[in-house]
Design an enzyme around this catalytic site. Sequence first.
Site, PDB file in Angstrom:
ATOM      1  N   GLY A  73       0.858  -1.197   0.000  1.00 51.09           N
ATOM      2  CA  GLY A  73       0.000   0.000   0.000  1.00 51.09           C
ATOM      3  C   GLY A  73       0.884   1.232   0.000  1.00 51.09           C
ATOM      4  N   ARG A  74       0.317   2.342   0.466  1.00 48.13           N
ATOM      5  CA  ARG A  74       1.071   3.611   0.392  1.00 48.13           C
ATOM      6  C   ARG A  74       2.409   3.522   1.119  1.00 48.13           C
ATOM      7  NH1 ARG A  74      -4.274   5.691   1.276  1.00 48.13           N
ATOM      8  NH2 ARG A  74      -3.820   5.167   3.431  1.00 48.13           N
ATOM      9  N   ILE A  75       2.416   2.995   2.341  1.00 52.38           N
ATOM     10  CA  ILE A  75       3.669   2.966   3.117  1.00 52.38           C
ATOM     11  C   ILE A  75       4.608   1.894   2.572  1.00 52.38           C
ATOM     12  CG2 ILE A  75       4.669   2.628   5.431  1.00 52.38           C
ATOM     13  CD1 ILE A  75       2.006   3.867   6.526  1.00 52.38           C
ATOM     14  N   ARG A  93       1.090  -2.512  12.937  1.00 52.28           N
ATOM     15  CA  ARG A  93       0.259  -2.537  14.137  1.00 52.28           C
ATOM     16  C   ARG A  93       0.591  -3.765  14.976  1.00 52.28           C
ATOM     17  NH1 ARG A  93      -1.006   1.834  13.991  1.00 52.28           N
ATOM     18  NH2 ARG A  93      -3.027   2.856  14.114  1.00 52.28           N
ATOM     19  N   GLU A 152      -0.057  -2.670  23.610  1.00 49.82           N
ATOM     20  CA  GLU A 152       0.696  -1.432  23.905  1.00 49.82           C
ATOM     21  C   GLU A 152      -0.032  -0.613  24.953  1.00 49.82           C
ATOM     22  OE1 GLU A 152       1.180   0.893  20.353  1.00 49.82           O
ATOM     23  OE2 GLU A 152       2.045  -0.784  19.293  1.00 49.82           O
ATOM     24  N   HIS A 188       6.268   2.995  19.349  1.00 51.90           N
ATOM     25  CA  HIS A 188       5.243   3.424  18.376  1.00 51.90           C
ATOM     26  C   HIS A 188       5.479   4.880  17.920  1.00 51.90           C
ATOM     27  CE1 HIS A 188       0.926   2.387  16.963  1.00 51.90           C
ATOM     28  NE2 HIS A 188       1.497   3.218  16.119  1.00 51.90           N
ATOM     29  N   ILE A 189       6.648   5.114  17.308  1.00 53.89           N
ATOM     30  CA  ILE A 189       7.014   6.493  16.912  1.00 53.89           C
ATOM     31  C   ILE A 189       7.286   6.621  15.403  1.00 53.89           C
ATOM     32  CG2 ILE A 189       7.942   7.225  19.158  1.00 53.89           C
ATOM     33  CD1 ILE A 189      10.784   6.545  18.003  1.00 53.89           C
TER      34      ILE A 189
END
Length: 321
Positions: free
Chosen positions: A155-157, A238, A267, A285-286
């Site tokens: 996908g986009r990422i 995720r 998390e 998660h940064i």
Amino acid sequence: MKPKILVTREVFDDVLEYLSQYFEVTSNQSDIPFDSETLASKLSDKQGAMITLTDRIDTLLLTRCPNLKAVCNIAVGYNNIDLEACRKANVMATNTPGVLDDTTGDFTWTLILATARRLTEAEAYLRAGQWDRWKLKQFLGLDIHHATLGIFGLGRIGQVVARRATGFEMKVIYHDVHRATPEIEQACRARFVSKEELLSLADIVTIHVPYSPETHHLIGKRELEQMKPTAILINASRGGVVDDAALIEALRSGTIAGAGLDVFENEPKFNPGFLELKNVVLAPHIASSSKATRHKMAMLAAENLVAALTTGKPPNLLNPF
Ligand code: GLV
């Protein structure tokens, strides 16, 4: 009278100023996360909410918020929102696609390089005062150049990550539920393969799929066993897409060589087994957290909320009804 909205977590001042032009804003600049009871009670008289991935929007909450018309996530992932429950309650839900692709792709490379070259392990050794001499066989890592990069989810990422691989002259393979167009495959120089082929051929496996019941534990014991023992696993998508207990076992036993993780099951109370391992690079998660990008995400969520409550047509509507 201006509509009332809630901003559930700390945001940039100018984003709050923008929202205040349209709404009576209740903010949470002290940034203490609301539990589900507090969230429901604070939202009970609001027409809109700007939320984050730690806020769960479900039927139980929606039944207590009769005036609610829109919930706008400051995130591209939206597994914290029950879209069907929102549709039934006539609540628009939005996310922030597009603005974080490059930054998240960059951070994926941060994890790939740090994991392959054992950077955090080496730094911990140096900081602990253990570095007494240069050694030929010290912290031997994995070469990235000319290696095979396996991408789950183009996908986009995933596409950003693939395009960045050109500089390292890598072979790029990918797997997705839908094969990409020939134009995308060409731009990414990526070859479509089966899940099994990806796992067995890749030196680096990187995951860029959304979390859903279908992707829950996409990578578990069986998949880890199909990877090369020299390979590394990267997850900046995720928590829950990877079975963390199985991954810890695979890292401990040498089934795979290493992992770079920005996301975890449960998390922020992730599995403490990770802390006992040297061959894992850990981040809280940064991946999208550059100054510019987090600002763009918050502003896009605010624009979605303004559009939702003024025109009924937010640009990033997830649940048209
Ligand atoms: C961050 O994890 C996002 O989904 O934007």
